[in-house]
Motif scaffolding. Structure first.
Motif, PDB file in Angstrom:
ATOM      1  N   PHE A 187       0.850  -1.186   0.000  1.00  0.00           N
ATOM      2  CA  PHE A 187       0.000   0.000   0.000  1.00  0.00           C
ATOM      3  C   PHE A 187       0.886   1.235   0.000  1.00  0.00           C
ATOM      4  O   PHE A 187       2.091   1.163   0.269  1.00  0.00           O
ATOM      5  CB  PHE A 187      -0.962   0.010   1.196  1.00  0.00           C
ATOM      6  CG  PHE A 187      -0.310   0.093   2.553  1.00  0.00           C
ATOM      7  CD1 PHE A 187      -0.385   1.256   3.309  1.00  0.00           C
ATOM      8  CD2 PHE A 187       0.345  -1.006   3.102  1.00  0.00           C
ATOM      9  CE1 PHE A 187       0.179   1.323   4.569  1.00  0.00           C
ATOM     10  CE2 PHE A 187       0.921  -0.940   4.366  1.00  0.00           C
ATOM     11  CZ  PHE A 187       0.837   0.225   5.102  1.00  0.00           C
ATOM     12  N   GLY A 188       0.293   2.381  -0.358  1.00  0.00           N
ATOM     13  CA  GLY A 188       1.141   3.560  -0.420  1.00  0.00           C
ATOM     14  C   GLY A 188       0.388   4.828  -0.745  1.00  0.00           C
ATOM     15  O   GLY A 188      -0.819   4.818  -1.006  1.00  0.00           O
ATOM     16  N   MET A 189       1.152   5.904  -0.735  1.00  0.00           N
ATOM     17  CA  MET A 189       0.625   7.246  -0.973  1.00  0.00           C
ATOM     18  C   MET A 189       1.489   7.918  -2.030  1.00  0.00           C
ATOM     19  O   MET A 189       2.717   7.845  -1.998  1.00  0.00           O
ATOM     20  CB  MET A 189       0.643   8.042   0.330  1.00  0.00           C
ATOM     21  CG  MET A 189       0.202   9.496   0.217  1.00  0.00           C
ATOM     22  SD  MET A 189      -0.022  10.239   1.863  1.00  0.00           S
ATOM     23  CE  MET A 189      -0.136  11.982   1.442  1.00  0.00           C
ATOM     24  N   ILE A 190       0.832   8.572  -2.987  1.00  0.00           N
ATOM     25  CA  ILE A 190       1.525   9.313  -4.029  1.00  0.00           C
ATOM     26  C   ILE A 190       1.229  10.796  -3.823  1.00  0.00           C
ATOM     27  O   ILE A 190       0.109  11.261  -4.063  1.00  0.00           O
ATOM     28  CB  ILE A 190       1.071   8.866  -5.434  1.00  0.00           C
ATOM     29  CG1 ILE A 190       1.327   7.367  -5.625  1.00  0.00           C
ATOM     30  CG2 ILE A 190       1.802   9.670  -6.520  1.00  0.00           C
ATOM     31  CD1 ILE A 190       0.762   6.809  -6.927  1.00  0.00           C
ATOM     32  N   VAL A 270      -3.542   5.032  -0.260  1.00  0.00           N
ATOM     33  CA  VAL A 270      -3.842   5.885   0.887  1.00  0.00           C
ATOM     34  C   VAL A 270      -3.568   7.330   0.504  1.00  0.00           C
ATOM     35  O   VAL A 270      -2.521   7.635  -0.084  1.00  0.00           O
ATOM     36  CB  VAL A 270      -2.985   5.506   2.112  1.00  0.00           C
ATOM     37  CG1 VAL A 270      -3.341   6.378   3.305  1.00  0.00           C
ATOM     38  CG2 VAL A 270      -3.154   4.036   2.459  1.00  0.00           C
ATOM     39  N   PHE A 271      -4.505   8.206   0.824  1.00  0.00           N
ATOM     40  CA  PHE A 271      -4.286   9.637   0.577  1.00  0.00           C
ATOM     41  C   PHE A 271      -4.637  10.399   1.850  1.00  0.00           C
ATOM     42  O   PHE A 271      -5.798  10.660   2.152  1.00  0.00           O
ATOM     43  CB  PHE A 271      -5.144  10.127  -0.587  1.00  0.00           C
ATOM     44  CG  PHE A 271      -4.539  11.294  -1.338  1.00  0.00           C
ATOM     45  CD1 PHE A 271      -3.459  12.001  -0.830  1.00  0.00           C
ATOM     46  CD2 PHE A 271      -5.051  11.686  -2.559  1.00  0.00           C
ATOM     47  CE1 PHE A 271      -2.896  13.067  -1.529  1.00  0.00           C
ATOM     48  CE2 PHE A 271      -4.508  12.750  -3.272  1.00  0.00           C
ATOM     49  CZ  PHE A 271      -3.429  13.436  -2.754  1.00  0.00           C
ATOM     50  N   SER A 272      -3.596  10.723   2.600  1.00  0.00           N
ATOM     51  CA  SER A 272      -3.742  11.482   3.836  1.00  0.00           C
ATOM     52  C   SER A 272      -3.421  12.937   3.529  1.00  0.00           C
ATOM     53  O   SER A 272      -2.268  13.289   3.279  1.00  0.00           O
ATOM     54  CB  SER A 272      -2.783  10.937   4.905  1.00  0.00           C
ATOM     55  OG  SER A 272      -2.848  11.703   6.088  1.00  0.00           O
ATOM     56  N   SER A 273      -4.452  13.774   3.516  1.00  0.00           N
ATOM     57  CA  SER A 273      -4.280  15.161   3.102  1.00  0.00           C
ATOM     58  C   SER A 273      -5.014  16.087   4.061  1.00  0.00           C
ATOM     59  O   SER A 273      -6.066  15.735   4.603  1.00  0.00           O
ATOM     60  CB  SER A 273      -4.795  15.355   1.671  1.00  0.00           C
ATOM     61  OG  SER A 273      -4.488  16.635   1.186  1.00  0.00           O
TER      62      SER A 273
END
Length: 367
Positions: A187-190, A270-273
């Protein structure tokens, strides 16, 4: 109609990638457009190869009257009817180049406006352009409540679009590149590391120890360059991972041009914003059949229909974020169902074809 797109930078970012997608699909969707750029960047070759006329100018001053004169000549010679811009600096040059003519100007508003100079410029431009395009209701409310920029009747909400054809990948997988077995959960965030309070990679890092403790074959990737002045944010994330002895399961990959390759290998995006105009990276994930976990800022609630098409967690809440990710990792059927439903929803509402359809309606309405 003939439309000129004016860009100040061709560096890889949400605006520039959107405009490349627009250029590649304009003709097939009934739009006659060209691009002029007053600065360069790593997407210049993409624009030159995008099937539309491209003109490269050079801006040397904040307000460059030489650029204004060249734009005015281009507008006259190409019989331009509409000039579409995406930032304050482009907008003021377009306004001056079109002043005293019948040419209409359109200004798109894509997200965070950090500095006072740009906010003052936007305050001047908002009532003077033919139409303001805002990419989400949440962003419009942020403009009006947080930076006190009020729109009149010349505003329309048009969601950004993504070209699904650009997201196809047939080469080596990211898991293979990283030396990971094909059956690990990745999993990851761009997102780039920014100076301003926009992205929030640290909350993802704080969620990792619990996730890794329960899912022994899980790994995490962060993709995105570090903006000058944001080095401390990257350092804090890397230090947290080392301190918690999880750095062997976390990859910081820096800026990458191969987003389709990365998305192809992700089991969860995942998008933590903290602040977002819309969230093009989340749309790209949805259109690649990757289930999403998003922070509960208003634009993300819009693109997920209040959590119908993504898992939602409270902003900066690492505990609940870890629970949402674990819930998906422990239920493959749930992951696949969420991804499939989100793909259909995004195709209908956030494809480049849907975006161009709404743009064409807007252009017709102001001529």
């Amino acid at each position: 109609m003939k439309v000129l797109y004016l860009l100040d930078s061709l560096n890889r970012g949400g605006i520039e990638v959107l405009c490349v997608d627009i250029c590649r699909n304009a003709q097939a969707n009934g739009l006659d457009l060209m691009v002029a750029a007053t600065g360069g960047g790593d997407l210049e070759a993409d624009f030159r190869e995008s099937r539309v006329e491209f003109i490269r100018l050079t801006r040397r001053l904040p307000i460059d009257l030489a650029v204004v004169a060249k734009l005015r000549k281009i507008i006259h010679e190409r019989k331009i009817q509409i000039v579409h811009t995406y930032q304050a600096v482009e907008g003021i040059h377009a306004y001056l180049a079109c002043f005293g003519t019948n040419v209409k100007t359109v200004l798109s508003h894509q997200g965070f406006v950090a500095d006072k100079k740009n906010r003052l410029t936007l305050r001047f431009l908002l009532p003077r352009v033919a139409m303001n395009v805002v990419i989400s209701q949440g962003l419009r409310r942020w403009y009006e409540s947080q930076i006190k920029l009020k729109f009149s009747d010349n505003v329309k909400i048009i969601y950004n679009g993504v070209d699904k054809k650009r997201l196809v990948w047939h080469g080596e997988t990211l898991k293979g590149e990283l030396g990971l077995p094909a059956d690990v959960l990745l999993f990851g965030m761009i997102a780039n590391f920014y100076r301003d309070p926009r992205k929030d990679q640290l909350t993802v890092c704080r969620a990792l120890p619990k996730i890794f403790a329960e899912i022994p074959n899980a790994y995490c990737v962060f993709v995105g360059k570090t903006e000058a002045g944001a080095e401390h944010k990257f350092t804090e994330c890397a230090r947290f991972c080392r301190k918690n002895k999880i750095d062997n399961r976390v990859f910081f990959l820096g800026g990458r041009a191969d987003v389709p390759k990365i998305l192809k290998s992700l089991d969860i995006f995942v998008f933590s914003s903290i602040h977002e105009g819309l969230g093009i990276a989340a749309l790209e994930a949805m259109l690649t059949n990757v289930p999403c976990v998003l922070s509960d800022i208003e634009p993300f609630l819009e693109i997920s229909e209040n959590g119908k098409y993504a898992k939602i967690f409270p902003v900066q809440n690492a505990e609940i974020l870890s629970e949402k990710i674990l819930e998906l990792f422990k239920n493959r059927g749930m992951r696949e169902n969420l991804a499939s439903r989100a793909f259909d929803f995004a195709t209908e509402n956030f494809s480049i074809e849907a975006h161009l359809r709404e743009l064409k309606k807007l252009y017709d309405s102001i001529l």
